[in-house]
Design an enzyme around this catalytic site. Structure first.
Site, PDB file in Angstrom:
ATOM      1  N   GLY A 179     -13.465  -3.620   0.318  1.00 31.65           N
ATOM      2  CA  GLY A 179     -14.855  -2.987   0.253  1.00 31.65           C
ATOM      3  C   GLY A 179     -15.273  -2.534  -0.487  1.00 31.65           C
ATOM      4  O   GLY A 179     -16.346  -2.334  -1.198  1.00 31.65           O
ATOM      5  N   GLY A 227     -10.117  -9.086  -0.863  1.00 29.22           N
ATOM      6  CA  GLY A 227      -8.459  -8.845   0.154  1.00 29.22           C
ATOM      7  C   GLY A 227      -8.025 -10.466  -0.841  1.00 29.22           C
ATOM      8  O   GLY A 227      -7.288 -10.373  -0.936  1.00 29.22           O
ATOM      9  N   LYS A 239     -18.772 -17.128   1.575  1.00 32.90           N
ATOM     10  CA  LYS A 239     -20.448 -16.369   2.504  1.00 32.90           C
ATOM     11  C   LYS A 239     -21.133 -15.965   0.617  1.00 32.90           C
ATOM     12  O   LYS A 239     -20.819 -14.941   0.488  1.00 32.90           O
ATOM     13  CB  LYS A 239     -20.735 -16.056   3.342  1.00 32.90           C
ATOM     14  N   ARG A 268       1.053  -1.707  -0.057  1.00 32.28           N
ATOM     15  CA  ARG A 268      -0.350  -0.233  -0.281  1.00 32.28           C
ATOM     16  C   ARG A 268       0.459   1.717  -0.034  1.00 32.28           C
ATOM     17  O   ARG A 268       0.926   2.432  -0.709  1.00 32.28           O
ATOM     18  CB  ARG A 268      -1.252   0.257   1.202  1.00 32.28           C
TER      19      ARG A 268
HETATM   20  P1  ADP Z   1     -12.229 -11.789  -1.563  1.00 30.61           P
HETATM   21  O1  ADP Z   1     -12.163 -10.988   0.219  1.00 30.61           O
HETATM   22  O2  ADP Z   1     -11.464 -12.074  -2.306  1.00 30.61           O
HETATM   23  O3  ADP Z   1     -13.883 -10.896  -1.140  1.00 30.61           O
HETATM   24  P2  ADP Z   1     -13.959 -13.609   1.074  1.00 30.61           P
HETATM   25  O4  ADP Z   1     -13.339 -13.013   1.932  1.00 30.61           O
HETATM   26  O5  ADP Z   1     -15.671 -13.509   0.014  1.00 30.61           O
HETATM   27  O6  ADP Z   1     -13.328 -13.087  -0.535  1.00 30.61           O
HETATM   28  O7  ADP Z   1     -14.016 -15.707   0.649  1.00 30.61           O
HETATM   29  C1  ADP Z   1     -12.254 -15.489   0.999  1.00 30.61           C
HETATM   30  C2  ADP Z   1     -12.674 -16.819   1.303  1.00 30.61           C
HETATM   31  O8  ADP Z   1     -13.062 -17.914   1.335  1.00 30.61           O
HETATM   32  C3  ADP Z   1     -11.507 -17.714   1.860  1.00 30.61           C
HETATM   33  O9  ADP Z   1     -10.642 -17.690   3.577  1.00 30.61           O
HETATM   34  C4  ADP Z   1     -11.551 -19.340   1.498  1.00 30.61           C
HETATM   35  O10 ADP Z   1     -10.902 -19.988   2.633  1.00 30.61           O
HETATM   36  C5  ADP Z   1     -12.484 -19.228   1.898  1.00 30.61           C
HETATM   37  N1  ADP Z   1     -13.861 -19.949   1.086  1.00 30.61           N
HETATM   38  C6  ADP Z   1     -13.400 -20.541  -0.106  1.00 30.61           C
HETATM   39  N2  ADP Z   1     -13.705 -21.708  -0.782  1.00 30.61           N
HETATM   40  C7  ADP Z   1     -14.178 -22.684   0.264  1.00 30.61           C
HETATM   41  C8  ADP Z   1     -14.764 -23.632   1.339  1.00 30.61           C
HETATM   42  N3  ADP Z   1     -14.847 -24.190  -0.210  1.00 30.61           N
HETATM   43  N4  ADP Z   1     -15.272 -23.522   2.262  1.00 30.61           N
HETATM   44  C9  ADP Z   1     -15.314 -22.583   3.231  1.00 30.61           C
HETATM   45  N5  ADP Z   1     -14.240 -21.576   3.244  1.00 30.61           N
HETATM   46  C10 ADP Z   1     -13.613 -21.447   1.348  1.00 30.61           C
HETATM   47 MG    MG Z   2     -11.640 -11.433   1.978  1.00 32.72          MG
END
Ligand code: ADP
Ligand code: MG
Length: 405
Positions: A385, A362, A206, A45
């Site tokens: 975010g 992230g 989620k 950053r």
């Molecule tokens: P980003 O930060 O890119 O927006 P998220 O925070 O929504 O992504 O999700 C990332 C998390 O989702 C990671 O920590 C990953 O381990 C988890 N994840 C991905 N696939 C699965 C799965 N099949 N079961 C449990 N957790 C998962």
């Molecule tokens: Mg995340």
């Protein structure tokens, strides 16, 4: 280093701001990770702000930098001092960076007034004052009084209406910095005028985190490719067995209605046709491929399966615009990272052929960096975010507060 010019966006950019011989307040994102000893573990950053800082310094400005670090609860807390950032910035810029004892007040005023063109002053953590997050007008005024112009470059903070995002630009002549301009350029390009086929790849943990972004993208894309734990809720909603996989029982109805909306809008909605599964979530656990969309009792899905990775890669190979948010599996454990890496590679393959590829979030960004593919994609959105809210179609207060071009 020659100054880079900003892309054309609907907001005023720093090249259109009078900065020569002036004190310019720059809002930067220096919310860097620190270890227990206060050592910066990742200075991405800080490095990312260098083009904007160099641009302004070359034009003869004196810079007053402001930022927040962590969550210091609205009062001074040495654990969250920006002092380590000043040191790191000094070594990156090879220039002296003066550290202010606070971000407002008489002492800071004196330091600011003594600045000459080419000088840099880093203000102490904005969040040592609760008035920052409250967007308190008097605090914004005190901050603005230090400078004669303002540059917003903290994309990661513009989705919040704080004094340093929404307050200051209503007081000082203001503009977007290079980093912010690049974010606005790419994110608005895909939302307003995408070349088609336009595909969104969504994953992560989620559905509930991503409902609004799915809703918004359903109005824009030709196809949605779903992976990560989010997929299990959609598959469960269609009556499939998901074993012990992470399913959000209370979101089954939402999942159903999103599937229906996709159908109504003629958006192709792809869910995994196979999965990588384990009995225990452990990098050393024996794993197997399901061969179909179900997950048997006692087993947990940890990644999309090889057939799904292949299908998704083939679909992506024809895309002209791709937005990706959320990893396909538990990529933090290398045996469960193949699906996520396949997506990263598919995007890296189409970018040199003229496709626009954008990654936000992230964890997705971390996955692309781990795969050393970050510089192979069109744009890595650093906002977390903020990128999500941008893609949700929301107005971001820190961008809205900037004057139009
Ligand atoms: P980003 O930060 O890119 O927006 P998220 O925070 O929504 O992504 O999700 C990332 C998390 O989702 C990671 O920590 C990953 O381990 C988890 N994840 C991905 N696939 C699965 C799965 N099949 N079961 C449990 N957790 C998962
Ligand atoms: Mg995340």
């Amino acid at each position: 280093m020659p100054a880079i010019s900003p892309p054309r966006i609907s907001k005023r950019t720093l090249d259109a701001l009078a900065v020569q011989g002036k004190r310019i307040l720059v809002r930067v994102d220096y919310n860097v990770p620190l270890d227990g000893q206060g050592v910066i573990t990742d200075d991405t950053r800080i490095r990312e702000t260098l083009p904007t800082l160099n641009f302004l310094l070359e034009k003869g400005a004196a810079l007053i930098l402001c930022a927040h670090l962590g969550r210091p609860k609205g009062r001074p807390d040495t654990d969250y001092s920006l002092q380590p950032v000043a040191k790191r910035l000094e070594s990156l810029l090879r220039k002296n960076v003066q550290m202010a004892p606070d971000c407002i007040g008489e002492k800071v005023q004196d330091l600011a007034r003594a600045l000459k063109p080419g000088d840099l002053l880093l203000l102490e953590n904005l969040r040592f004052h609760a008035e920052e997050e409250a967007n308190d007008p008097a605090f914004a005024k005190a901050l603005a009084s230090l400078a004669e112009g303002f540059v917003q470059d903290a994309f990661g903070a513009v989705h919040r209406a704080h004094a340093s995002t929404a307050g200051v630009p209503s007081i000082l002549p203001s503009a977007a910095g290079l980093l912010l301009a690049k974010e606005i350029y790419y994110l608005s390009k895909v939302l307003e005028n995408p070349e088609r086929p336009f595909i969104a790849v969504l994953g992560g943990s989620k559905v509930s985190d991503k409902i609004e972004v799915i809703e918004s993208l359903l109005n824009k894309v030709n196809a949605l490719l779903i992976g990560g734990a989010m997929a299990y809720t959609f598959l469960k909603a269609q009556g499939l067995e998901m074993g012990n996989s992470r399913v959000e029982q209370d979101k089954l109805d939402v999942a159903k209605s999103l599937l229906k909306k996709a159908q109504d809008k003629h958006v192709q909605f792809f869910l995994p046709q196979d999965h990588l599964i384990v009995e225990q979530i452990d990098a050393k656990a024996p794993s197997k491929n399901t061969g179909d969309s179900n997950i048997p009792a006692g087993w947990t899905g940890v990644d999309i399966g090889p057939q799904t990775a292949k299908t998704y890669s083939t679909l992506l190979s024809k895309a002209k615009t791709v937005v990706w948010n959320g990893p396909m599996g538990i990529f933090e454990m290398p045996p469960f990272a193949a699906g996520t890496l396949a997506i990263a590679q598919a995007l890296a393959d189409i970018t040199p052929r003229g496709a626009i590829t954008i990654v936000g979030g992230g964890d997705s960004v971390a996955a692309v960096q781990q795969a050393h593919l970050a510089d192979k994609l069109s744009h890595i959105s650093t906002g977390g975010g903020a990128s999500l809210e941008f893609l949700e179609g929301k107005t971001l207060p820190g961008i809205a507060a900037l004057p139009d071009a």
